[in-house]
Structure formats: structure tokens, C-alpha cells
Write a protein that holds these residues in place. Structure first.
Motif, short mmCIF file in Angstrom:
data_model
loop_
_atom_site.label_atom_id
_atom_site.label_comp_id
_atom_site.label_asym_id
_atom_site.label_seq_id
_atom_site.Cartn_x
_atom_site.Cartn_y
_atom_site.Cartn_z
N ILE A 59 -75.06 -17.37 31.26
CA ILE A 59 -74.92 -18.35 32.09
C ILE A 59 -73.57 -19.14 31.59
O ILE A 59 -72.61 -19.29 32.51
CB ILE A 59 -76.00 -19.17 31.81
CG1 ILE A 59 -77.28 -18.66 32.35
CG2 ILE A 59 -75.55 -20.81 32.54
CD1 ILE A 59 -78.35 -19.73 32.20
N ALA A 60 -73.12 -19.16 30.36
CA ALA A 60 -72.01 -19.81 29.70
C ALA A 60 -70.80 -19.23 30.14
O ALA A 60 -69.57 -19.59 30.47
CB ALA A 60 -72.03 -19.78 28.46
N ALA A 61 -70.82 -17.81 30.58
CA ALA A 61 -69.81 -17.00 30.75
C ALA A 61 -69.72 -16.73 32.20
O ALA A 61 -68.68 -16.02 32.83
CB ALA A 61 -69.71 -15.64 30.09
N ALA A 62 -70.52 -17.27 33.30
CA ALA A 62 -70.64 -16.99 34.73
C ALA A 62 -69.57 -17.82 35.53
O ALA A 62 -69.07 -18.99 34.87
CB ALA A 62 -71.85 -17.29 35.32
N ASP A 63 -69.01 -17.13 36.39
CA ASP A 63 -67.80 -18.08 37.42
C ASP A 63 -68.70 -18.18 38.80
O ASP A 63 -68.12 -18.76 39.43
CB ASP A 63 -66.91 -17.02 37.71
CG ASP A 63 -67.18 -15.80 37.92
OD1 ASP A 63 -67.91 -15.55 39.05
OD2 ASP A 63 -66.53 -14.63 37.58
N THR A 64 -69.95 -17.88 38.81
CA THR A 64 -70.82 -17.98 39.97
C THR A 64 -72.19 -18.40 39.78
O THR A 64 -72.57 -17.49 39.03
CB THR A 64 -70.19 -16.70 40.77
OG1 THR A 64 -69.04 -16.52 41.26
CG2 THR A 64 -71.20 -16.68 42.32
N PHE A 65 -72.96 -19.04 40.59
CA PHE A 65 -74.15 -18.85 40.72
C PHE A 65 -74.67 -19.40 42.02
O PHE A 65 -73.98 -19.88 42.85
CB PHE A 65 -74.88 -19.64 39.65
CG PHE A 65 -74.73 -21.14 39.71
CD1 PHE A 65 -75.88 -22.06 40.31
CD2 PHE A 65 -73.65 -22.02 39.15
CE1 PHE A 65 -75.80 -23.46 40.61
CE2 PHE A 65 -73.95 -23.19 39.35
CZ PHE A 65 -74.77 -23.98 39.92
N PHE A 66 -75.81 -19.30 42.32
CA PHE A 66 -76.56 -19.67 43.72
C PHE A 66 -77.83 -20.43 43.43
O PHE A 66 -78.26 -20.10 42.52
CB PHE A 66 -77.04 -18.58 44.62
CG PHE A 66 -75.79 -17.36 44.83
CD1 PHE A 66 -74.80 -17.65 45.89
CD2 PHE A 66 -75.67 -16.11 43.89
CE1 PHE A 66 -73.73 -16.71 45.76
CE2 PHE A 66 -74.79 -15.50 44.07
CZ PHE A 66 -73.83 -15.57 45.00
N VAL A 67 -77.74 -21.49 44.24
CA VAL A 67 -78.70 -22.33 44.19
C VAL A 67 -79.72 -22.65 45.45
O VAL A 67 -78.93 -22.77 46.40
CB VAL A 67 -78.17 -23.94 43.91
CG1 VAL A 67 -77.17 -24.46 44.64
CG2 VAL A 67 -79.22 -24.83 43.60
#
Length: 296
Positions: free
Chosen positions: A169-177
Motif C-alpha cells: 500500500i505504501a508503494a501504491a500509486d493507485t487504488f479504487f474505492v
């Protein structure tokens, strides 16, 4: 329908946008939207399970696996088969669903909200809201031409994030909610930024910034009425999926937002359950560049 949660968030943000947000999103599928859907290889879906927990997941297939049928129906030739949304959609039973069709290669996205039921091996979705979003904060990625050989689908769950999941998660550049509100439907949306834009507090808490967008506040409006939400982090190179469900609240303190570059406000997420699925998606993506809108 006027959305009380969206109106409350807009007014707190100092905006007077009557008819903006859900109230301005029509149910019909324009021809340009139908053409866009027919090209997509991946679709993000959000819904609540029978216990009321909200989850986000992703479906994939060849171009054409998502398509419009008439001006108020979307057909999806896939259903969630692994992870927390497996079995949520049933024949003859409508369930609120939020869907996001996103094309990272062109940084285009479109949201489709309505009700879905299982139909054979896929989903039939009756649309209530169909609208496009701006390209901000979408990182450019292209689908690799060769699909990897099918591997085992393995799922594991916990009420806490492991060290490896926190690093993911700390390295992510994208997520969806995914969010929903009783009587107002479900919604699936995108959040993006440079790696590190999601702050990992501990094994049960996350914080992310809300950057300047289209001021529709459909995600924050739903959270204003129901704090339950689902997050989805994808491993674009290996096809893994990390599903989180919990509750979120908007932090309106301007001092805390000012400490995060580009943030208009912050959202704090408290984890209830995490499910990691290996082999969740058959697609692999090659990263090209970050969005020019990402705050540094």
C-alpha cells in the motif's frame, strides 16, 4: 435524485452547485460511452455483501466482455469468482453496484452505477448513473500483449495488514474505492498519486489525501451518510489483488491537510477485514508514466 451527503460535503467545501453530482448524472448510455465500454479489458466493481460490508473488486476479459445493450443496460461477461465479492450477485436479485471502466493507456474513465443481478455466467446491470470523469491522477499503463499462463487463485484473509501488505500500500500509486448509501446506490471511484500518497499508520489504519477534482463529491457524499467502504489495490505486474473493507471519515482540519502536498482534505480509513487474492486478474500491465497532475 438530490443526494443529501453530496450537498453537505459541497456546502462544507464552500460550494453552491445545485444539480451537480448524482443529481446531474443521467441513466442513459450515450453512444460514445457504449463505444468506450466495448473496448475495455478491465472493470472495477463495488458492492456490499450480505453482512453490509462494502468491497471493491475487479473483473477482466477480452475487449467486448463489457458492452451496452440498449440505452439502460450494461452486460458483463464475467462475475466475481474469487475474493470477497464472490457469490454476492445472484440470479433474480438486484443489488446496488458501482462500476468504473478505466483505460490507463489513454487516462480515460467512466462510471456506471445502478443495480446488478447475475445472468448466466455474467452480470446484467440496469443503469441509473452514467458519466465520464476527468483524467487527473491516472497513471499511464498499457496492457501487455501476452497474457500469462493461468495460475492458482489463492485467497487469504485477516483483520490486520501484514508487513508485506503495508509495504504494498505504501508503494501504491493507485487504488479504487467503493461506497454506498441506502436508497441512493453504490459507487466505485479511482484515487491516484505518486507512490506514498497513501499513508499507512499501522496495521489497521490508512490516510489518503483528497486532491482537487470535479467537485461532485460522490465518494465523500456517500461516506457522509454511511462510513462503510471498500478499497482495492492491484498488483499491476503480477495480477494480485488486495481487498480492504472498513470505515472512513473525512478529516476537515485544514492544518492537517496543509501538511500534505496538494491535499484539500484527508480521509482516514479504519480496517475491518483484508483479503489478498493471488492470481486474481489475468492481465499484466506495463507502467509508462505518472500523471502530470500528481502533487510532488
Amino acid at each position: 435524485m438530490r443526494h443529501a451527503g453530496e450537498l453537505a460535503v459541497q456546502r462544507r467545501a464552500g460550494l453552491d452547485l445545485d444539480g451537480w453530482g448524482s443529481a446531474g448524472a443521467g441513466p442513459e448510455i450515450p453512444a460514445v460511452a457504449a463505444e468506450f465500454l466495448a473496448r475495455q479489458r478491465m472493470l472495477v466493481v463495488g458492492a456490499a455483501d450480505d453482512a453490509g460490508a462494502v468491497w471493491a473488486g475487479a473483473l477482466a476479459g477480452p475487449a467486448g466482455f463489457v458492452r451496452a445493450r440498449g440505452d439502460r443496460e450494461v452486460v458483463v461477461d464475467a462475475v466475481p469468482e474469487a475474493g470477497p465479492l464472490a457469490g454476492v450477485f445472484a440470479p433474480g436479485a438486484d443489488r446496488d453496484v458501482g462500476m468504473l471502466a478505466i483505460e490507463p493507456a489513454t487516462r480515460r474513465r467512466m462510471r456506471v452505477n445502478g443495480t446488478a443481478r447475475r445472468s448466466g455466467g455474467g452480470l446484467a446491470v440496469r443503469t441509473e448513473q452514467v458519466y465520464a470523469n476527468c483524467p487527473k491522477y491516472i497513471q499511464t499503463r498499457t496492457v501487455d500483449a501476452e497474457e500469462p499462463p493461468a495460475g492458482p487463485v489463492e485467497a487469504s484473509g485477516s483483520d490486520r495488514l501484514s508487513a508485506a501488505q503495508r509495504a504494498w500500500i505504501a508503494a501504491a500509486d493507485t487504488f479504487f474505492v467503493a461506497t454506498r448509501a441506502d436508497g441512493l446506490g453504490a459507487d466505485a471511484s479511482h484515487r491516484g498519486g505518486n507512490p506514498g500518497f497513501v499513508a499507512v499508520g499501522d496495521d489497521r489504519t490508512l490516510v489518503w489525501p483528497e486532491y482537487a477534482g470535479n467537485s461532485m463529491y460522490m465518494t465523500l457524499g456517500n461516506l457522509e451518510l454511511d462510513p462503510r467502504c471498500g478499497l482495492l489495490f492491484l498488483d499491476w505486474e503480477r495480477g494480485r489483488a488486495l481487498h480492504l473493507t472498513g470505515t472512513a471519515r473525512t478529516d476537515w482540519d485544514p492544518g492537517r491537510a496543509a501538511a500534505v502536498p496538494g491535499a484539500q482534505r484527508l480521509v482516514a480509513f479504519a480496517l475491518d477485514r483484508v483479503v489478498e487474492v493471488g492470481g486474481a486478474l489475468p492481465l499484466r500491465w506495463t507502467f509508462e508514466r505518472y500523471s502530470k497532475f500528481n502533487p510532488v
